[in-house]
Design an enzyme around this catalytic site. Sequence first.
Site, mmCIF file in Angstrom:
data_model
loop_
_atom_site.group_PDB
_atom_site.id
_atom_site.type_symbol
_atom_site.label_atom_id
_atom_site.label_comp_id
_atom_site.label_asym_id
_atom_site.label_seq_id
_atom_site.Cartn_x
_atom_site.Cartn_y
_atom_site.Cartn_z
ATOM 1 N N GLY A 235 8.206 -4.939 -4.153
ATOM 2 C CA GLY A 235 9.320 -5.328 -3.137
ATOM 3 C C GLY A 235 9.426 -6.856 -3.243
ATOM 4 O O GLY A 235 9.173 -7.443 -4.174
ATOM 5 N N ARG A 236 10.025 -7.309 -1.961
ATOM 6 C CA ARG A 236 10.333 -8.402 -1.770
ATOM 7 C C ARG A 236 9.270 -9.573 -2.108
ATOM 8 O O ARG A 236 9.310 -10.484 -2.546
ATOM 9 C CB ARG A 236 10.937 -8.798 -0.542
ATOM 10 C CG ARG A 236 12.155 -8.234 -0.062
ATOM 11 C CD ARG A 236 12.592 -8.439 1.446
ATOM 12 N NE ARG A 236 13.582 -7.322 1.700
ATOM 13 C CZ ARG A 236 13.275 -6.056 2.365
ATOM 14 N NH1 ARG A 236 12.204 -5.658 2.210
ATOM 15 N NH2 ARG A 236 14.436 -5.445 2.656
ATOM 16 N N ILE A 237 8.020 -9.036 -1.444
ATOM 17 C CA ILE A 237 6.806 -10.130 -1.366
ATOM 18 C C ILE A 237 6.291 -9.900 -2.704
ATOM 19 O O ILE A 237 6.021 -11.207 -3.353
ATOM 20 C CB ILE A 237 5.748 -9.691 -0.408
ATOM 21 C CG1 ILE A 237 6.414 -9.804 0.939
ATOM 22 C CG2 ILE A 237 4.518 -10.383 -0.585
ATOM 23 C CD1 ILE A 237 5.533 -9.382 1.870
ATOM 24 N N ARG B 240 6.888 2.366 -7.667
ATOM 25 C CA ARG B 240 7.287 3.423 -7.717
ATOM 26 C C ARG B 240 8.285 3.657 -8.735
ATOM 27 O O ARG B 240 8.657 4.714 -9.330
ATOM 28 C CB ARG B 240 7.540 4.077 -6.496
ATOM 29 C CG ARG B 240 6.419 4.688 -5.727
ATOM 30 C CD ARG B 240 6.836 5.164 -4.306
ATOM 31 N NE ARG B 240 7.256 4.069 -3.582
ATOM 32 C CZ ARG B 240 7.814 4.207 -2.505
ATOM 33 N NH1 ARG B 240 7.558 5.181 -1.722
ATOM 34 N NH2 ARG B 240 8.375 2.802 -1.830
ATOM 35 N N ALA C 9 -1.885 -6.286 1.120
ATOM 36 C CA ALA C 9 -0.918 -5.022 1.597
ATOM 37 C C ALA C 9 -1.458 -4.512 2.607
ATOM 38 O O ALA C 9 -1.005 -4.944 3.843
ATOM 39 C CB ALA C 9 -0.791 -4.131 0.537
ATOM 40 N N ARG C 10 -2.435 -3.537 2.794
ATOM 41 C CA ARG C 10 -2.745 -2.974 3.725
ATOM 42 C C ARG C 10 -4.352 -2.339 3.350
ATOM 43 O O ARG C 10 -4.488 -1.958 2.104
ATOM 44 C CB ARG C 10 -2.136 -1.618 4.013
ATOM 45 C CG ARG C 10 -1.065 -1.947 5.078
ATOM 46 C CD ARG C 10 -1.225 -2.454 6.381
ATOM 47 N NE ARG C 10 0.016 -2.511 7.340
ATOM 48 C CZ ARG C 10 0.370 -3.831 7.352
ATOM 49 N NH1 ARG C 10 0.070 -4.846 6.752
ATOM 50 N NH2 ARG C 10 1.626 -4.163 8.437
ATOM 51 N N GLU D 172 -9.824 -2.208 9.775
ATOM 52 C CA GLU D 172 -10.133 -3.207 10.181
ATOM 53 C C GLU D 172 -9.868 -3.443 11.820
ATOM 54 O O GLU D 172 -9.225 -2.624 12.369
ATOM 55 C CB GLU D 172 -9.068 -4.333 9.487
ATOM 56 C CG GLU D 172 -7.588 -3.783 9.584
ATOM 57 C CD GLU D 172 -6.646 -4.557 9.063
ATOM 58 O OE1 GLU D 172 -6.782 -5.056 7.837
ATOM 59 O OE2 GLU D 172 -5.841 -5.283 9.674
ATOM 60 N N HIS E 137 -6.396 -10.631 8.097
ATOM 61 C CA HIS E 137 -5.159 -10.155 8.045
ATOM 62 C C HIS E 137 -4.188 -11.544 8.539
ATOM 63 O O HIS E 137 -3.489 -11.383 9.711
ATOM 64 C CB HIS E 137 -4.913 -8.937 9.097
ATOM 65 C CG HIS E 137 -3.836 -8.139 8.833
ATOM 66 N ND1 HIS E 137 -3.761 -6.739 8.860
ATOM 67 C CD2 HIS E 137 -2.457 -8.475 8.329
ATOM 68 C CE1 HIS E 137 -2.717 -6.391 8.545
ATOM 69 N NE2 HIS E 137 -1.854 -7.343 8.301
ATOM 70 N N ILE E 138 -4.182 -12.627 7.914
ATOM 71 C CA ILE E 138 -3.156 -13.542 8.396
ATOM 72 C C ILE E 138 -2.349 -14.135 7.231
ATOM 73 O O ILE E 138 -1.826 -15.311 7.202
ATOM 74 C CB ILE E 138 -4.131 -14.899 8.363
ATOM 75 C CG1 ILE E 138 -5.442 -15.008 7.032
ATOM 76 C CG2 ILE E 138 -4.959 -14.703 9.823
ATOM 77 C CD1 ILE E 138 -6.084 -16.449 7.500
HETATM 78 C C1 DGY Z 1 3.139 -7.490 8.202
HETATM 79 O O1 DGY Z 1 4.008 -7.877 8.539
HETATM 80 O O2 DGY Z 1 3.070 -6.433 7.840
HETATM 81 C C2 DGY Z 1 1.912 -8.415 8.157
HETATM 82 O O3 DGY Z 1 0.868 -7.414 7.734
HETATM 83 C C3 DGY Z 1 1.470 -8.577 9.773
HETATM 84 O O4 DGY Z 1 1.197 -7.513 10.364
#
Ligand code: DGY
Length: 343
Positions: free
Chosen positions: A156-158, A179, A239-240, A269, A287-288
């Site tokens: 995606g964008r990131i 995908r 990501a997550r 987390e 998560h920063i």
């Molecule tokens: C997001 O924007 O999804 C970052 O993980 C901050 O929560």
Amino acid sequence: MTKPRILVTRAVFSEVLDHLGEYFEVQSNQADEIWSKAQLVERLHGKLGALTTGSERIDTELLAASPMLQICANMAVGFNNFDLDAMTELGVLGTNTPDVLTQTTADFGFALLLAAARRVTEGEHYLRAGEWRRWRYDMFAGAEVHGSTLGILGMGRIGQAIARRGAMGFEMQVIYHNRSRLAPDVEAHSCARYVGKEELLRSADHLVLVLPYSQQSHHAIGAAELAMMKSTATLVNIARGGIVDDLALADALGHGRLAAAGLDVFEGEPTVHPELLALKNVVLTPHIASATIPTRKAMAMLAAENLIGFLLLGQPVSPLNPQVLGSPQQVQRKGRATGTPAG
Ligand code: DGY
């Protein structure tokens, strides 16, 4: 005229509250208490909108108990805290904060990649512990970054912003898997080549994960995928949590099957597996990735603009389920809020 009532679920910049206060009666949480679901439902009573963060789970139970709620504006680009199907079914709009955090998050992805590959935090801990007594030819020798192969999972964008950093700043060969393959012009602008997932895993010297979390991406990187990666490789997850099987990762890092990792997100987390905490070859951050003051302000302001745009003008800036706009369920919620029965 009375202003519509909204809830801001976590502490936020005071100027964002001031801005919201021009249009709404705002209940905020500047003490930044973590509310239970029952407390959140209680505070949502009579509210038309909520500025939420990734910490609040928005699901059927909460929505059914909040009949006047019409919008949850997440201050995050990720929205895996939303049950978006339930929101759509029950007529509640969800919005997120794309674009404003892209470059900042890509910067941080690179920071973690460099720190992990070049063993920055490991070297720092050694120095601070007073263990540095003399130079040695192989002391904290890490992996080369410039000129190496950068793999990106999720484009995606990131992902695209990370790809450009790698290709243009570090002269890396960039490969990606997604995908769906990007349009040729977007691919060319990203300086990246599309490959299958297995080729991505086998070829990357450094692999950055930037895909959204869903049931389909749960443990997208587990023991089998880690086994395909080079033992000299670096894995970065911005990501997550849950996309990586953290225990399998700890095992691979601990047994030298993977050289290093940089992790900003974790399964469960803010709790982090002790197996990861015990390892030296992993850089861990809380998560920063989007955490600079200008970016966090822009995220909060975009969430605020979504509330204002939707509740006052019917035009949210970045809707996730625009099919809700004008749906019978949403009209019904509006009717409850204004005391005008729908239909
Ligand atoms: C997001 O924007 O999804 C970052 O993980 C901050 O929560």
